[in-house]
Design a protein around this motif. Structure first.
Motif, short mmCIF file in Angstrom:
data_model
loop_
_atom_site.label_atom_id
_atom_site.label_comp_id
_atom_site.label_asym_id
_atom_site.label_seq_id
_atom_site.Cartn_x
_atom_site.Cartn_y
_atom_site.Cartn_z
N ALA A 1 70.17 40.24 -24.73
CA ALA A 1 69.54 39.37 -25.72
C ALA A 1 68.07 39.13 -25.42
CB ALA A 1 70.29 38.04 -25.79
N ALA A 2 67.62 39.33 -24.18
CA ALA A 2 66.22 39.11 -23.79
C ALA A 2 65.35 40.35 -23.99
CB ALA A 2 66.16 38.66 -22.33
N LEU A 3 65.95 41.45 -24.47
CA LEU A 3 65.24 42.72 -24.57
C LEU A 3 65.02 43.13 -26.02
CD1 LEU A 3 67.35 44.71 -21.95
CD2 LEU A 3 65.17 43.56 -21.56
N TRP A 4 63.89 43.83 -26.26
CA TRP A 4 63.68 44.51 -27.53
C TRP A 4 63.51 45.99 -27.22
CZ3 TRP A 4 60.51 47.83 -30.15
CH2 TRP A 4 60.75 47.94 -31.53
N GLY A 5 64.21 46.83 -27.94
CA GLY A 5 64.16 48.27 -27.70
C GLY A 5 65.55 48.84 -27.45
N VAL A 6 66.56 48.02 -27.59
CA VAL A 6 67.94 48.45 -27.46
C VAL A 6 68.76 47.73 -28.54
CG1 VAL A 6 68.48 46.70 -25.70
CG2 VAL A 6 69.86 48.75 -25.84
N ALA A 7 69.65 48.46 -29.20
CA ALA A 7 70.48 47.87 -30.26
C ALA A 7 71.50 46.91 -29.65
CB ALA A 7 71.18 48.97 -31.05
N PRO A 8 71.83 45.83 -30.34
CA PRO A 8 72.79 44.84 -29.79
C PRO A 8 74.14 45.45 -29.44
CG PRO A 8 71.73 43.98 -31.76
CD PRO A 8 71.31 45.41 -31.64
N ASP A 9 74.59 46.47 -30.18
CA ASP A 9 75.90 47.07 -29.93
C ASP A 9 75.81 48.36 -29.11
OD1 ASP A 9 74.63 48.51 -31.89
OD2 ASP A 9 76.41 48.77 -33.13
N GLU A 10 74.63 48.69 -28.61
CA GLU A 10 74.42 49.95 -27.89
C GLU A 10 74.99 49.88 -26.47
OE1 GLU A 10 70.76 53.00 -26.79
OE2 GLU A 10 70.38 51.23 -27.97
N PRO B 1 77.98 45.97 -22.87
CA PRO B 1 77.90 45.19 -24.11
C PRO B 1 76.88 44.03 -24.09
CG PRO B 1 80.17 45.72 -23.65
CD PRO B 1 79.37 46.19 -22.46
N ASP B 2 76.71 43.36 -22.96
CA ASP B 2 75.80 42.20 -22.90
C ASP B 2 74.65 42.34 -21.91
OD1 ASP B 2 77.30 40.78 -24.81
OD2 ASP B 2 78.71 40.12 -23.26
N TRP B 3 74.64 43.40 -21.10
CA TRP B 3 73.64 43.55 -20.04
C TRP B 3 73.08 44.97 -20.03
CZ3 TRP B 3 72.23 39.50 -16.91
CH2 TRP B 3 73.05 38.38 -16.96
N CYS B 4 71.82 45.10 -19.59
CA CYS B 4 71.20 46.41 -19.40
C CYS B 4 70.54 46.48 -18.04
CB CYS B 4 70.14 46.68 -20.47
SG CYS B 4 70.83 46.99 -22.10
N HIS B 5 70.63 47.65 -17.41
CA HIS B 5 69.95 47.89 -16.13
C HIS B 5 68.56 48.42 -16.44
CE1 HIS B 5 69.07 49.78 -12.22
NE2 HIS B 5 69.83 48.79 -11.76
N VAL B 6 67.54 47.77 -15.89
CA VAL B 6 66.15 48.15 -16.16
C VAL B 6 65.39 48.30 -14.84
CG1 VAL B 6 66.13 47.02 -18.42
CG2 VAL B 6 65.33 45.77 -16.40
N SER B 7 64.24 48.99 -14.91
CA SER B 7 63.37 49.09 -13.74
C SER B 7 61.92 49.06 -14.20
CB SER B 7 63.66 50.39 -12.97
OG SER B 7 63.40 51.51 -13.78
N ALA B 8 61.10 48.36 -13.42
CA ALA B 8 59.66 48.28 -13.69
C ALA B 8 58.96 47.75 -12.46
CB ALA B 8 59.37 47.36 -14.87
N GLY B 9 57.81 48.29 -12.16
CA GLY B 9 57.01 47.79 -11.05
C GLY B 9 57.72 47.80 -9.72
N GLY B 10 58.61 48.75 -9.50
CA GLY B 10 59.33 48.83 -8.23
C GLY B 10 60.57 47.95 -8.15
N GLU B 11 60.83 47.16 -9.14
CA GLU B 11 62.00 46.29 -9.16
C GLU B 11 63.07 46.90 -10.07
OE1 GLU B 11 62.38 43.69 -7.30
OE2 GLU B 11 60.32 43.35 -6.66
#
Length: 195
Positions: A183-192, A166-176
């Protein structure tokens, strides 16, 4: 306003001293204006129909939905055909975009600033990516504001989207890899929520 994007994370122990590189989109000034300021009647009808139904008439997929730019460059047109002028050219592979309408093989898309138009469907991918919008966004080891910071992202980093709570997403970029506040991301719905 020109925006630019980095494709990697800055380790938490190192502060970035250089600005992001690379242009993401440009206004096409090489074409003569067609005199059309709105999509064709068919395109306008497609937009109205899909807004009411919340499902695309071509794909039967939800609208709006997020996709990413498959190609390194994509022409964005004023209407859903090659006859319409090019208004924008997106210049970054994996750029997250929101699909808001469908018409034949064309998709109406917009970026995080609301700019966009019609793009041919083969230039889009279902692979989900997100855009980090705030400078110094923390990548954490767990989905918790008190978790240790693994890295910090500059504004404009594009990351692959994984699981979302609900409030966090797991992301990966540049080996991290790690968790970012939704709330810091664009490209995901707030309720997704994604598994």
């Amino acid at each position: 306003m020109q925006a630019s994007y980095e494709t990697s994370w800055v380790p938490a122990s190192v502060l970035a001293s250089s600005p992001p590189r690379g242009s993401r989109r440009t206004r096409d000034r090489g074409r003569a204006a067609s005199g059309r300021n709105t999509p064709s009647g068919a395109a306008a009808a497609a937009t109205a129909a899909t807004t009411a139904a919340a499902r695309g008439p071509v794909t039967n997929m939800p609208l709006p939905r997020f996709v990413s730019l498959k190609a390194a460059e994509g022409n964005v047109r004023r209407g859903p055909s090659l006859e319409h002028r090019i208004d924008w050219v997106f210049h970054h592979r994996d750029l997250p975009l929101r699909v808001t309408a469908e018409f034949g093989h064309w998709r109406r898309v917009e970026d995080n600033e609301g700019q966009g138009g019609w793009i041919y469907y083969t230039l889009l991918s279902g692979v989900r990516t997100v855009l980090i919008e705030a400078e110094g966004t923390a990548l954490r080891s767990r989905p918790d504001a008190a978790a240790p910071v693994v890295a910090e992202a500059q504004a404009g980093v594009i990351a692959r989207l994984g699981e979302c709570r609900p409030d966090w997403c797991h992301v990966s970029a540049g080996g991290e890899k790690g968790w970012v506040a939704k709330a810091a991301l664009w490209g995901v719905a707030p309720d997704e929520v994604r598994e």
